[in-house]
Design a protein around this motif. Structure first.
Motif, PDB file in Angstrom:
ATOM      1  N   UNK A 106       0.859  -1.179   0.000  1.00  0.00           N
ATOM      2  CA  UNK A 106       0.000   0.000   0.000  1.00  0.00           C
ATOM      3  C   UNK A 106       0.896   1.229   0.000  1.00  0.00           C
ATOM      4  N   UNK A 107       0.747   2.077  -1.014  1.00  0.00           N
ATOM      5  CA  UNK A 107       1.552   3.280  -1.092  1.00  0.00           C
ATOM      6  C   UNK A 107       0.656   4.480  -1.370  1.00  0.00           C
ATOM      7  N   UNK A 108       1.176   5.655  -1.070  1.00  0.00           N
ATOM      8  CA  UNK A 108       0.507   6.897  -1.424  1.00  0.00           C
ATOM      9  C   UNK A 108       1.201   7.528  -2.619  1.00  0.00           C
ATOM     10  N   UNK A 109       0.428   8.198  -3.458  1.00  0.00           N
ATOM     11  CA  UNK A 109       0.985   8.879  -4.632  1.00  0.00           C
ATOM     12  C   UNK A 109       0.266  10.216  -4.762  1.00  0.00           C
ATOM     13  N   UNK A 110       1.018  11.306  -4.626  1.00  0.00           N
ATOM     14  CA  UNK A 110       0.378  12.614  -4.522  1.00  0.00           C
ATOM     15  C   UNK A 110       0.295  13.384  -5.829  1.00  0.00           C
ATOM     16  N   UNK A 111       1.136  13.092  -6.810  1.00  0.00           N
ATOM     17  CA  UNK A 111       1.145  13.928  -8.012  1.00  0.00           C
ATOM     18  C   UNK A 111       1.884  13.192  -9.113  1.00  0.00           C
ATOM     19  N   UNK A 112       2.450  13.939 -10.048  1.00  0.00           N
ATOM     20  CA  UNK A 112       3.157  13.351 -11.180  1.00  0.00           C
ATOM     21  C   UNK A 112       4.257  14.318 -11.610  1.00  0.00           C
ATOM     22  N   UNK A 113       5.231  13.824 -12.329  1.00  0.00           N
ATOM     23  CA  UNK A 113       6.348  14.651 -12.760  1.00  0.00           C
ATOM     24  C   UNK A 113       6.048  15.323 -14.108  1.00  0.00           C
ATOM     25  N   UNK A 114       6.842  16.328 -14.425  1.00  0.00           N
ATOM     26  CA  UNK A 114       6.705  16.959 -15.736  1.00  0.00           C
ATOM     27  C   UNK A 114       7.010  15.960 -16.854  1.00  0.00           C
ATOM     28  N   UNK A 115       7.928  15.026 -16.596  1.00  0.00           N
ATOM     29  CA  UNK A 115       8.219  13.989 -17.581  1.00  0.00           C
ATOM     30  C   UNK A 115       7.022  13.101 -17.842  1.00  0.00           C
ATOM     31  N   UNK A 116       6.287  12.742 -16.775  1.00  0.00           N
ATOM     32  CA  UNK A 116       5.075  11.948 -16.967  1.00  0.00           C
ATOM     33  C   UNK A 116       4.025  12.763 -17.716  1.00  0.00           C
ATOM     34  N   UNK A 117       3.962  14.071 -17.425  1.00  0.00           N
ATOM     35  CA  UNK A 117       3.044  14.936 -18.159  1.00  0.00           C
ATOM     36  C   UNK A 117       3.377  14.980 -19.639  1.00  0.00           C
TER      37      UNK A 117
END
Length: 372
Positions: free
Chosen positions: A309-320
């Motif tokens: 179980x992990x938390x993920x708050x956002x994404x990187x500009x590379x993923x964008x």
């Protein structure tokens, strides 16, 4: 160019924003100035503006008065000293994630875990985030300054309004990536008809997902979601019974490889826990919806079944950038989004009216370039 610009600024927590004339910001070294064409108004912005300092005093808002606005898209209008790879006229989405560049995480190439990580135009994740929050204001203005590392280049077939939704789409995309989603993996998304959850249905064809299970309550919304990728989706209303029972029936008691919870802070804990019970051996759960409070997790079962179980708050500009490339290639279709566009002068009405929406299909946009 005029020396001033219009901006929506909040002066006191809980009070409406005021439209003011401010100096047009100058980009410093490593920064660009963006002419803002669209800013997404996220569903929980009203709560952020009125309750944040009470709920999360350790996570600061910018020093008031401040310009908010989390998800801007527009055109590069000026380039600061030392910026490479970007030029005036580039169409861009501006990732609001800001990092210091010098802490241990940043030096290790993990800027999203920066000790001072902040969402420009929103809030910070630690007391040391205040400097970044005050240096880089949000997108509810005709112009904004942003670091070049935050930019995502937009193809011509991606509108500013759709790109301004990248924050929530990217949050889902990053969660799916962290969990290893791809062909052959089964995925359960709690809240698939909501602003976060619908991203899984939109991304499914682009990521090769063939078994996406989704839950919601509104059967009408679920029917709309089903049309996005009906050959890949299996949907269930929580009004029709517990989701873990449904998943076990659907998977011959095996469970799902990946569980993503996209439910909001007010969601009942039992729904989250049912998703945990629906996981297959070796499965991974990713929380992106901000369910609040202490939950009684069965730690022994997690050990026996090798669950994570992990938390993920956002994404990187590379993923964008990868998402933008998916749109350019025709793999990611954002045309189902229903844009409701408001001029800057109607920002307070837009924030208060966002509760009246067609689930995750509605895309509330402020356009500083529009006139009322």
């Amino acid at each position: 160019m005029s020396a001033t610009m219009r901006a929506a600024r909040m002066h006191q927590v809980g009070e409406p924003m005021l439209i003011e004339e401010l100096p047009v910001p100058e980009p410093g070294p490593g920064d660009v100035r963006v002419s803002v064409h669209a800013v997404n108004i996220v569903p929980n912005l009203a709560n952020i503006l009125s309750m944040w300092t009470t709920w999360f005093p350790h996570s600061p808002l910018p020093t008031l008065p401040a310009t908010f606005g989390l998800d801007p898209a527009g055109v590069v209008e000026a380039v600061g000293e030392g910026v490479q790879g970007w030029k005036v006229g580039d169409r861009v989405y501006v990732n609001p994630g800001r990092s210091c560049g010098s802490c241990r995480s940043c030096r290790g190439g993990d800027s999203i875990n920066c000790a001072s990580y902040a969402f420009a135009g929103y809030f910070g994740f630690s007391p040391t985030a205040l400097d970044l929050l005050d240096r880089y204001q949000g997108g509810l203005a005709e112009y904004m300054v942003a670091p070049a590392y935050s930019l995502v280049k937009l193809p011509d077939n991606l509108s500013f309004n759709a790109a301004a939704r990248f924050g929530y789409l990217g949050t889902m995309y990053s969660a799916l990536r962290k969990a290893g989603a791809g062909p052959g993996k089964s995925v359960l998304v709690n809240g698939i008809s909501g602003t976060l959850g619908i991203g899984a249905a939109l991304l499914a064809p682009a990521m090769g997902l063939t078994h996406v299970y989704g839950t919601g309550r509104d059967r009408g919304l679920l029917d709309q979601v089903d049309k996005l990728a009906s050959d890949r989706l299996r949907l269930h209303s929580l009004n029709d019974g517990p989701l873990d029972d449904w998943i076990h029936q659907e998977t011959d008691k095996y469970g799902v490889d990946i569980y993503i919870d996209a439910l909001g802070p007010g969601a009942p804990h039992e729904t989250f826990l049912a998703g945990m019970r629906a996981m297959a051996r070796g499965g991974i759960a990713v929380n992106i919806g901000a369910v609040a409070g202490d939950l009684p997790i069965d730690i022994h079962r997690m050990m026996d079944q090798q669950l994570r179980l992990i938390g993920s708050a956002w994404f990187t500009s590379g993923e964008g950038q990868t998402m933008a490339d998916m749109v350019e290639a025709g793999l990611l279709d954002l045309s189902p989004l229903e844009h409701q566009v408001f001029p800057l002068e109607q920002v307070n009405e837009a924030i208060s009216g966002i509760a009246e929406r067609n689930g995750g299909f509605s895309n509330f946009i402020i356009s500083p370039t529009a006139t009322s």
